[in-house]
Design an enzyme around this catalytic site. Structure first.
Site, PDB file in Angstrom:
ATOM      1  N   LEU A  12     -13.399 -13.220  26.447  1.00  0.00           N
ATOM      2  CA  LEU A  12     -14.487 -13.523  27.387  1.00  0.00           C
ATOM      3  C   LEU A  12     -14.056 -13.263  28.823  1.00  0.00           C
ATOM      4  O   LEU A  12     -14.838 -13.436  29.750  1.00  0.00           O
ATOM      5  CB  LEU A  12     -14.902 -14.991  27.256  1.00  0.00           C
ATOM      6  CG  LEU A  12     -15.667 -15.348  25.988  1.00  0.00           C
ATOM      7  CD1 LEU A  12     -16.075 -16.811  26.026  1.00  0.00           C
ATOM      8  CD2 LEU A  12     -16.894 -14.464  25.854  1.00  0.00           C
ATOM      9  N   ILE A  63      -6.091 -23.547  15.609  1.00  0.00           N
ATOM     10  CA  ILE A  63      -5.062 -24.530  15.222  1.00  0.00           C
ATOM     11  C   ILE A  63      -3.876 -24.472  16.194  1.00  0.00           C
ATOM     12  O   ILE A  63      -3.393 -25.492  16.669  1.00  0.00           O
ATOM     13  CB  ILE A  63      -4.582 -24.263  13.782  1.00  0.00           C
ATOM     14  CG1 ILE A  63      -5.715 -24.597  12.807  1.00  0.00           C
ATOM     15  CG2 ILE A  63      -3.330 -25.080  13.462  1.00  0.00           C
ATOM     16  CD1 ILE A  63      -5.388 -24.333  11.361  1.00  0.00           C
ATOM     17  N   LYS A 112     -26.499 -22.910  22.388  1.00  0.00           N
ATOM     18  CA  LYS A 112     -25.887 -23.739  21.334  1.00  0.00           C
ATOM     19  C   LYS A 112     -24.375 -23.505  21.170  1.00  0.00           C
ATOM     20  O   LYS A 112     -23.608 -24.481  21.070  1.00  0.00           O
ATOM     21  CB  LYS A 112     -26.631 -23.508  20.012  1.00  0.00           C
ATOM     22  CG  LYS A 112     -26.245 -24.471  18.898  1.00  0.00           C
ATOM     23  CD  LYS A 112     -26.720 -25.886  19.131  1.00  0.00           C
ATOM     24  CE  LYS A 112     -28.119 -26.066  18.609  1.00  0.00           C
ATOM     25  NZ  LYS A 112     -28.687 -27.382  18.965  1.00  0.00           N
ATOM     26  N   PRO A 113     -23.904 -22.240  21.127  1.00  0.00           N
ATOM     27  CA  PRO A 113     -22.450 -22.066  20.974  1.00  0.00           C
ATOM     28  C   PRO A 113     -21.661 -22.755  22.088  1.00  0.00           C
ATOM     29  O   PRO A 113     -20.590 -23.325  21.847  1.00  0.00           O
ATOM     30  CB  PRO A 113     -22.265 -20.548  21.031  1.00  0.00           C
ATOM     31  CG  PRO A 113     -23.582 -19.969  20.642  1.00  0.00           C
ATOM     32  CD  PRO A 113     -24.619 -20.943  21.133  1.00  0.00           C
ATOM     33  N   GLY A 124       6.326   4.761  26.450  1.00  0.00           N
ATOM     34  CA  GLY A 124       6.193   4.470  25.033  1.00  0.00           C
ATOM     35  C   GLY A 124       7.542   4.453  24.342  1.00  0.00           C
ATOM     36  O   GLY A 124       8.573   4.759  24.940  1.00  0.00           O
ATOM     37  N   CYS A 136       7.984   6.728  32.867  1.00  0.00           N
ATOM     38  CA  CYS A 136       9.007   6.246  31.924  1.00  0.00           C
ATOM     39  C   CYS A 136       9.232   7.274  30.817  1.00  0.00           C
ATOM     40  O   CYS A 136       9.800   8.316  31.078  1.00  0.00           O
ATOM     41  CB  CYS A 136       8.632   4.866  31.395  1.00  0.00           C
ATOM     42  SG  CYS A 136      10.090   3.939  30.907  1.00  0.00           S
ATOM     43  N   GLY A 195       7.217   9.247  29.843  1.00  0.00           N
ATOM     44  CA  GLY A 195       6.561  10.447  30.382  1.00  0.00           C
ATOM     45  C   GLY A 195       7.531  11.283  31.216  1.00  0.00           C
ATOM     46  O   GLY A 195       7.530  12.507  31.152  1.00  0.00           O
ATOM     47  N   HIS A 250       8.131   1.839  36.279  1.00  0.00           N
ATOM     48  CA  HIS A 250       6.696   1.619  36.032  1.00  0.00           C
ATOM     49  C   HIS A 250       5.976   1.242  37.325  1.00  0.00           C
ATOM     50  O   HIS A 250       5.747   0.062  37.580  1.00  0.00           O
ATOM     51  CB  HIS A 250       6.510   0.508  34.995  1.00  0.00           C
ATOM     52  CG  HIS A 250       6.900   0.920  33.616  1.00  0.00           C
ATOM     53  ND1 HIS A 250       6.053   1.594  32.773  1.00  0.00           N
ATOM     54  CD2 HIS A 250       8.077   0.789  32.946  1.00  0.00           C
ATOM     55  CE1 HIS A 250       6.669   1.850  31.628  1.00  0.00           C
ATOM     56  NE2 HIS A 250       7.900   1.370  31.714  1.00  0.00           N
ATOM     57  N   GLU A 309       2.974   1.426  37.969  1.00  0.00           N
ATOM     58  CA  GLU A 309       1.639   0.849  37.724  1.00  0.00           C
ATOM     59  C   GLU A 309       1.632  -0.671  37.835  1.00  0.00           C
ATOM     60  O   GLU A 309       0.603  -1.272  38.117  1.00  0.00           O
ATOM     61  CB  GLU A 309       1.110   1.291  36.348  1.00  0.00           C
ATOM     62  CG  GLU A 309       1.800   0.707  35.114  1.00  0.00           C
ATOM     63  CD  GLU A 309       3.025   1.497  34.657  1.00  0.00           C
ATOM     64  OE1 GLU A 309       3.620   2.215  35.483  1.00  0.00           O
ATOM     65  OE2 GLU A 309       3.395   1.375  33.473  1.00  0.00           O
TER      66      GLU A 309
HETATM   67  N1  GLN Z   1      11.545   4.774  24.898  1.00  0.00           N
HETATM   68  C1  GLN Z   1      12.037   5.077  26.185  1.00  0.00           C
HETATM   69  C2  GLN Z   1      13.269   4.272  26.540  1.00  0.00           C
HETATM   70  O1  GLN Z   1      13.556   3.285  25.933  1.00  0.00           O
HETATM   71  C3  GLN Z   1      10.972   4.897  27.239  1.00  0.00           C
HETATM   72  C4  GLN Z   1      10.494   3.492  27.369  1.00  0.00           C
HETATM   73  C5  GLN Z   1       9.194   3.360  28.125  1.00  0.00           C
HETATM   74  O2  GLN Z   1       8.448   4.326  28.284  1.00  0.00           O
HETATM   75  N2  GLN Z   1       8.853   2.168  28.557  1.00  0.00           N
HETATM   76  O3  GLN Z   1      13.987   4.596  27.458  1.00  0.00           O
END
Ligand code: GLN
Length: 551
Positions: free
Chosen positions: A15, A149, A190-191, A355, A382, A384, A508, A510
Site C-alpha cells: 500500500l 503471525i 469495510k476492509p 548483479g 558494478c 555493468g 553504486h 544510484e
Molecule cells: N557480482 C559482482 C561482484 O561480486 C558484481 C556485484 C554487483 O553488481 N553488485 O563483484
C-alpha cells in the site's frame, strides 16, 4: 524528547507504507524538525543480503555498509537523512541477539520468552536510535500487514512502547486501502474497519488513518470510518492515487493535513513549512515535454523493485535535464547478435545494472559492445562495469576467453577477479566490499567532470575487482581508468576514450541520488542521452532531406 510515530499497514501489502513514512519525514523536515526512520521487517532473515531480488526487490546499501530493505532507499530519497545499519531491523536480528544473550547466561536462568525478552529487544532497538540521533521525530515503520503471525511481537512491542513513553510522545498511524467494488464501482470502508478492529484487539488504537483511495473520500465515508474505527474524522486522511510520480505523495498528504495533525497531536508548534525545493522539483518534473528513452539491460526485468534505486536515479537525472525518462527493460537473456538493432531501436542510452551469477552475462556483453561501437551513451554499474571491461578485453584486445573469475575460473584472461586471486592468496573468502569507500578521480576524464572534484566517496557491494595486471594494456587501447581507491590499488571506474559517454563504475551511485539533487553521473548520463537523441533526429532529418532532393 523524541516523539515516536509508528506506522502499520492493514488490508493488504504494497500500500506504500514506506512512501507514506518517507513522505511524512519529508514534510516534518520541511517544517524545520529533525527526523529519523526505522524499518522493522518481520521476516526471519538477518538481512535481505542473501535474498533473491525476485523475493525482495533490490538490496539497499547504507553508508556504513548494511544490506537493507529497499524502503531505506525511499527514506533517504525523501529526506536529508543518511541512515545506518541500526535503522533496519528484522526478526532474525532480534532473535539472534536474544539467543546470544541466552547462551552467555545473561538471563540468569530465567525462561526466555517472546514477552518480555523479544519485545524488550525490539523496544531497545527503537530506543538506541532515539538516543544516538536524538531526532525530534522517530518514524518507525512496521513491515507486513496487521494480522500476519510474524508481525505480532512487533505490534505488542509498540503497544508497550506507548505505555513506556506516554501518549503525548507517541502516535499510531494505520495505512489501509479503500477498494472499489462491483459494477457500481463503489468504494468500500469495510476492509479498513476490519483491519482497525484487528489492531484494537492487540491493544493499539490508531490516532490517524491514511486511506489509499482512487478518489477523494466523501464526507459520509470519512464519518463512517471515524465512527467505526474510533478515530477523529479529520484524522481520516485520503491518500489519493498520484498522477505521475511517487514524489507527489508528500504534497497529497500535506493537502490532507497529515503533518499538521501530527504536530498538533504531539503538542508541537506548527512551524511554517518551507517547501519550495520539493515543489520546484515537482514543477520541473511536470513541465518536462521531451522524452529520453533509456534501456536498462538486466536480468530481473519482470520485477520493477529489483532495480528500484536505478530507476529512481534515472528519473532524477530526467528532472535535472527537464526530460521525461522512458525506461525500456531489455531482458539480456533474449539478446543475440542479430536482434540488437531491433532491441535497442529508439533508445538514447543504455544502462547495464549490477548483479550476481553468470545468467545473462553474454547478453550484457552484447549490449556493451553495441553501445561502444554505435557510440550510444553507456552507463555500467558494478557488474555493468565489469561487463564493459570483459567486452573490451574480448573485442578490442582480442582475448576471446576474457572473463571474470566469478563466471570462469579457468580463463587465461581473468580481467575481473578476486583481490586474493590477484595477490596469489589461497583459501579465498571473497568477502563482500560493502558501504562507503573513498576514491580519487583522474583529471581530464568525463567521470571527473561529472563530480567536479578530485575526491569523492561512494557505496559499494561487490566481491570482484578489475585485475590490475591488465591496466596498462586496457589504457593503451582506449579504456581509461578514471578513478581508483586512494592507495591506487583498486579500480573504481573506467571510461571509453573515444566515445561520447561510456562510463562504468564499480560502486553504486544510484544509492546516493535524490529527486531534489540527482547524482552527477546520472545527471550527465541523461544529458548525453538527450544529445544522442538530438544527433539521431538530426541525422534522420538530414537523410530525409537528402532523399527528397535527390528524388
Ligand atoms: N557480482 C559482482 C561482484 O561480486 C558484481 C556485484 C554487483 O553488481 N553488485 O563483484
Amino acid at each position: 524528547m523524541t516523539k515516536f510515530i509508528f506506522i502499520t499497514g492493514g488490508v493488504c501489502s504494497s500500500l506504500g507504507k514506506g512512501i507514506a513514512a518517507s513522505s511524512l519525514g519529508c514534510l516534518l523536515e520541511h517544517r524545520g524538525y529533525t527526523i529519523s526512520l526505522i524499518k522493522m521487517d518481520p521476516y526471519i532473515n538477518i538481512d535481505p543480503g542473501t535474498m533473491s531480488p525476485y523475493q525482495h526487490g533490490e538490496v539497499y546499501v547504507t553508508e556504513d555498509g548494511a544490506e537493507t530493505d529497499l524502503d531505506l532507499g525511499n527514506y533517504e530519497r525523501y529526506t536529508s537523512r543518511n541512515l545506518s545499519r541500526l535503522n533496519s531491523v528484522t526478526t532474525g536480528q532480534i532473535y539472534s541477539t536474544v539467543i546470544e544473550k541466552e547462551r552467555r547466561g545473561d538471563y540468569l536462568g530465567r525462561t526466555v520468552q517472546v514477552i518480555p525478552h523479544i519485545t524488550n529487544e525490539i523496544k531497545r532497538r527503537i530506543t538506541i536510535i532515539a538516543e544516538n540521533d536524538d531526532p525530534d521525530f522517530l518514524i518507525v515503520e512496521i513491515g507486513g500487514t496487521v494480522g500476519d503471525i510474524e508481525g505480532i511481537p512487533f505490534l505488542e512491542a509498540i503497544r508497550q512502547f506507548r505505555l513506556d513513553v506516554g501518549r503525548e510522545n507517541s502516535l499510531f498511524i494505520h495505512v489501509t486501502l479503500i477498494p472499489i467494488v462491483g459494477a457500481a464501482q463503489e468504494p468500500k470502508t469495510k476492509p479498513t474497519q476490519h483491519s482497525v478492529s484487528k489492531l484494537r484487539e492487540i491493544g493499539i488504537q490508531p490516532d490517524i488513518i491514511l486511506c489509499r483511495t482512487h478518489e477523494d473520500l466523501s464526507k459520509e465515508m470519512r464519518g463512517k470510518i471515524s465512527l467505526f474505527c474510533n478515530v477523529e474524522e479529520r484524522a481520516v486522511i485520503a491518500a489519493k492515487d498520484i498522477k505521475k510520480t511517487i514524489y507527489e505523495v508528500p504534497v497529497v498528504l500535506k493537502e490532507g493535513g497529515l503533518d499538521e495533525i501530527v504536530l498538533e497531536k504531539c503538542g508541537l508548534e506548527k512551524k511554517r513549512i518551507v517547501f519550495s525545493d520539493w515543489e520546484g522539483m515537482l514543477e520541473r518534473l511536470f513541465s518536462a515535454q521531451e522524452d529520453v528513452n533509456i534501456a536498462v539491460a538486466g536480468k530481473y526485468t519482470e520485477l520493477h523493485d529489483a532495480y528500484k534505486s536505478i530507476f529512481e536515479a534515472l528519473a532524477h537525472g530526467g528532472i535535472e535535464n527537464d526530460v521525461n525518462i522512458h525506461i525500456v527493460k531489455v531482458k539480456v537473456e533474449n539478446l543475440r547478435k542479430d536482434n540488437l538493432d531491433e532491441s535497442f531501436r529508439g533508445i538514447h542510452g543504455i544502462l547495464i545494472p549490477g548483479g550476481f551469477g553468470e545468467r545473462g552475462i553474454d547478453g550484457k556483453v552484447l549490449a556493451a559492445e553495441y553501445a561502444r561501437t554505435r557510440k550510444v551513451p553507456l552507463f555500467g554499474v558494478c557488474l555493468g562495469m565489469q561487463v564493459m571491461v570483459i567486452e573490451f578485453a574480448r573485442n578490442v584486445l582480442g582475448y576471446e576467453d576474457a572473463n571474470s573469475t566469478e563466471f570462469d575460473m579457468d580463463t587465461e584472461h581473468p580481467v575481473i577477479s578476486l583481490m586474493e586471486e590477484q595477490n596469489g592468496v589461497k583459501n579465498m573468502g571473497g568477502t563482500m566490499r560493502l558501504g562507503r569507500q573513498p576514491a580519487l578521480l583522474k583529471n581530464d576524464t568525463k567521470t571527473y567532470r561529472a563530480y567536479g572534484k578530485e575526491r569523492m566517496s561512494e557505496r559499494h557491494r561487490h566481491r570482484y575487482e578489475f585485475t590490475n595486471s591488465f591496466r596498462a594494456e586496457m589504457e593503451q587501447n582506449g579504456l581509461l581508468i578514471s578513478a581508483t581507491s586512494p592507495d591506487g590499488m583498486l579500480v573504481e571506474s573506467v571510461e571509453y576514450e573515444d566515445h561520447p559517454w561510456g562510463i562504468g563504475v564499480q560502486f553504486h551511485p544510484e544509492f546516493k541520488s535524490k529527486p531534489i539533487r540527482a547524482h552527477a553521473l546520472f545527471r550527465d548520463f541523461i544529458r548525453e542521452g538527450k544529445l544522442y537523441r538530438d544527433r539521431q533526429n538530426h541525422a534522420r532529418e538530414g537523410g530525409l532531406e537528402k532523399a527528397q532532393t535527390s528524388g
